[in-house]
Design an enzyme around this catalytic site. Structure first.
Site, short mmCIF file in Angstrom:
data_model
loop_
_atom_site.label_atom_id
_atom_site.label_comp_id
_atom_site.label_asym_id
_atom_site.label_seq_id
_atom_site.Cartn_x
_atom_site.Cartn_y
_atom_site.Cartn_z
N GLU A 1 0.91 -1.20 -0.11
CA GLU A 1 0.00 -0.03 0.04
C GLU A 1 0.90 1.25 0.03
O GLU A 1 0.70 2.21 -0.97
CB GLU A 1 -0.88 -0.05 1.52
CG GLU A 1 -1.97 1.23 1.14
CD GLU A 1 -3.00 0.92 0.05
OE1 GLU A 1 -2.78 1.72 -0.93
OE2 GLU A 1 -3.80 0.09 -0.28
N ASP B 1 0.94 3.86 -3.11
CA ASP B 1 0.41 5.28 -2.88
C ASP B 1 1.33 6.21 -3.41
O ASP B 1 1.07 7.13 -4.19
CB ASP B 1 -0.29 5.32 -1.60
CG ASP B 1 -1.54 4.69 -1.21
OD1 ASP B 1 -1.95 3.94 -2.48
OD2 ASP B 1 -1.86 4.61 -0.21
N SER C 1 -7.48 1.26 -4.36
CA SER C 1 -6.44 1.79 -3.72
C SER C 1 -5.39 2.28 -4.82
O SER C 1 -4.72 3.29 -4.61
CB SER C 1 -5.99 0.81 -2.78
OG SER C 1 -4.58 1.36 -2.39
N ASP D 1 -17.57 8.20 -20.40
CA ASP D 1 -18.84 7.27 -20.02
C ASP D 1 -18.49 5.69 -19.71
O ASP D 1 -18.10 5.53 -20.69
CB ASP D 1 -20.19 7.82 -20.49
CG ASP D 1 -21.34 7.49 -19.86
OD1 ASP D 1 -21.22 7.07 -18.63
OD2 ASP D 1 -22.41 7.79 -20.33
N GLY E 1 -24.23 8.02 -18.49
CA GLY E 1 -24.31 8.74 -17.25
C GLY E 1 -23.68 8.34 -16.01
O GLY E 1 -23.16 7.47 -15.96
N ASP F 1 -23.56 6.45 -12.48
CA ASP F 1 -24.11 4.94 -12.03
C ASP F 1 -23.13 4.64 -10.72
O ASP F 1 -22.16 5.50 -10.45
CB ASP F 1 -23.88 3.96 -12.82
CG ASP F 1 -22.45 3.61 -13.43
OD1 ASP F 1 -21.60 3.44 -12.73
OD2 ASP F 1 -22.31 4.01 -14.75
#
Length: 571
Positions: A283, A287, A486, A531, A550, A552
């Site tokens: 992680e 990151d 992540s 989209d 659009g 969701d």
């Protein structure tokens, strides 16, 4: 006679509420709903003979969240004026001292809590944020203060020990006059969400089903030009927030930059420890490498919040209490951690969201990963389990997509919503006004799961999406491949930090609380989004939400066309 009668009444009330500990003052349970049975918390177990455990903490750290003033007023000002692109006050962010001043609790609140702590043999260890009192108490005295028996829990994978009171058996209470000025007490009913960083398992070889994601691949697909930051020439800077012993190795960062043809740039600032001599974590490496990889030469900060490491504190609680105290905080922030919303109380979640709201009112943007369990129906099989803080109205929640390749390695022309991408509707937070049009259209135009699974009137998430599989990182000197929302989150945070830097060059304010602007752009500049119209985030046996034209509840508004987004927000 009247005084004696009053005393008698107090004794009777106290004895009914808290006979075990012999208190004689009226008390009140503060958090009456929320929290799951700690005995069922994955990875944790009750220690049956705590006195035999070597190294078990002898104290408990309690976080008293004092009731804040003027919260509704600040929320209104932020949503209707400061973050509203239609307002004449758009971008007139407040300073952190001003926000703290506005939200300051009643003058006597801290003194009441501190006196209670001292009366029970405790010590106040942190009081720099006027909204919080953090105190350490011996276990027995903490149990007496809370009127709640504390048991020792062990996190088996890490060997961490924490004292907690199981809300499934007994709820903590406070003297009534103290309960009047306290929102909740952290460090009592919940266990830290160890292992809930939003990442999927890594491996030494990439998957052959989708493209390998590198900074160059992201730049090409999302139409990012060669814009770089100005480093020390600009006030703009970015940050990742880390917990759970997630560290990075500077040598790995250098290798990543070399491998990807990026400027060789160390992390500009470290707040909190980074145990560089230890083995790097997936992680922490992911990151910082992709945050800086997408925003070369932007000043960077690695923020680590310790706690839970054979100590008696909860890192996320400390993060919450210190957010507004971070010196020169990053303008764009990436956080890839979260928890099961049903494991927490509404009061806890509301207070975390309020602290994030206050932070964004200072012109800061908060990106949170949306989770890696789809709609998730664990442990409940009849309700989707929303992820928190991803479902807070004041974070920009980031979901995940995948770009599949055919048998010849040729990528699809468009993304697919990845099945593990967290998304849904909050059971705690109402839908914010900035989402009304987009979400109403989605709910009424397309077929949805049965209402019993979710709250159609709740805050919908995520807001945006980006690739979430096959990210190539360097970990402990070697390439590894990792995924999850992540991965999506620091990458998209880096892209928006470039836009922020361009705004600063033109003397425009920072983007700050971003969501009202994102939903405004859906109507005024739909070309800023790609989209996503295929994909479903079902979590068997539960159905999921499907990607539709659009907005969701898997991919949000979609992924971004960076160049168009830059033009809409800068020029």
């Amino acid at each position: 006679m009247k005084r004696a009668g009053v005393c008698l009444l107090v004794v009777v009330v106290a004895c009914v509420v808290a006979p075990v500990f012999g208190e004689i003052e009226p008390r009140r349970i503060v958090e009456v709903t929320g929290y799951t049975d700690l005995d069922e918390r994955p990875g944790w177990r009750v220690v049956q003979a705590p006195k035999s455990v070597h190294g078990a903490p002898g104290k408990v750290r309690l976080f008293f969240g004092l009731s804040l003033q003027n919260v509704a007023e600040l929320e209104r000002e932020l949503n209707e004026e400061l973050a509203n692109p239609r307002s004449a006050r758009y971008g007139e962010w407040l300073s952190a001292p001003e926000v703290l001043r506005r939200l300051r609790p009643e003058p006597h609140a801290a003194a009441l809590v501190e006196a209670l702590v001292l009366r029970h043999g405790g010590e106040v260890v942190f009081g720099r944020n006027p909204g919080w009192v953090i105190a350490d108490l011996p276990v027995f005295h903490a149990s007496k203060l809370l009127q709640c028996p504390l048991r020792l829990y062990e996190h088996v994978p890490s060997g961490t020990y924490l004292w907690r009171c199981n809300a499934a058996e007994t709820r903590y209470s406070l003297p009534a006059n103290v309960a009047d000025v306290v929102d909740f007490v952290g460090g009592v009913h919940s266990l830290p969400p160890w292992g809930l960083s939003m990442r999927t398992p890594k491996g030494s070889t990439p998957s052959s089903e989708s493209i390998i994601v590198t900074p160059a691949a992201i730049r090409e697909f999302y139409n990012v030009d060669d814009t770089m930051g100005l480093l020390d020439a600009s006030p703009m800077h970015i940050g990742v927030h880390e917990f759970e012993k997630q560290f990075y190795k500077p040598d790995d960062l250098t290798l990543f930059q070399q491998r990807n043809g990026l400027p060789i740039q160390p992390v500009s600032r470290q707040l909190g420890p980074n145990h560089e001599g230890t083995v790097a974590s997936g992680e922490g490496s992911l990151d910082i490498q992709f945050l800086m990889g997408m925003a070369p030469n932007v000043t960077s900060t690695y923020l680590y919040f310790p706690g839970g490491e054979n100590q008696y504190s909860d890192p996320f609680l400390f993060w919450m209490a210190t957010l507004l105290l971070i010196p020169d905080p990053p303008y764009v922030n990436s956080v890839s951690y979260g928890d099961n919303g049903f494991a927490l109380s509404p009061l806890y979640m509301q207070r975390v969201s309020t602290e994030i709201m206050a932070f964004t009112a200072t012109g800061r943007t908060m990106f949170f990963s949306s989770g890696d369990y789809g709609v998730n129906c664990r442990p409940l099989r009849h309700k989707f389990v929303t992820h928190f803080p991803a479902c807070s109205p004041y974070v920009t929640s980031v979901g995940g997509t995948v770009l599949y390749v055919d048998d010849n390695g040729v990528p699809d022309p468009t993304e697919t919503g990845i099945s593990f991408s967290g998304g849904g509707f909050s059971f705690v937070f109402d839908r914010p006004h900035y989402q009304d049009q987009a979400v109403e259209t989605y709910l009424h135009k397309y077929e949805q799961p049965a209402d019993l699974f979710y709250n159609p009137n709740g805050r919908a998430y995520p807001d945006l999406a980006l690739f979430a599989t096959n990210f190539e990182i360097i970990e402990n000197g070697n390439p590894d491949y990792i995924g999850g929302t992540s991965a999506s989150t620091p990458a998209i945070a880096g892209l928006f930090s470039l836009i922020n830097e361009l705004r600063f060059e033109k003397n425009l304010p920072s983007l700050g609380f971003l969501n009202p602007t994102l939903y405004h752009l859906k109507d005024t500049r739909p070309d800023v989004y790609n989209d996503i119209t295929s994909g479903n985030n079902a979590y068997p046996p539960c159905p999921g939400f499907t990607c539709e034209p659009g907005f969701d509840a898997l991919s949000g508004l979609g992924s971004i066309n960076w160049a168009n987004m830059r033009d809409a927000l800068v020029f």
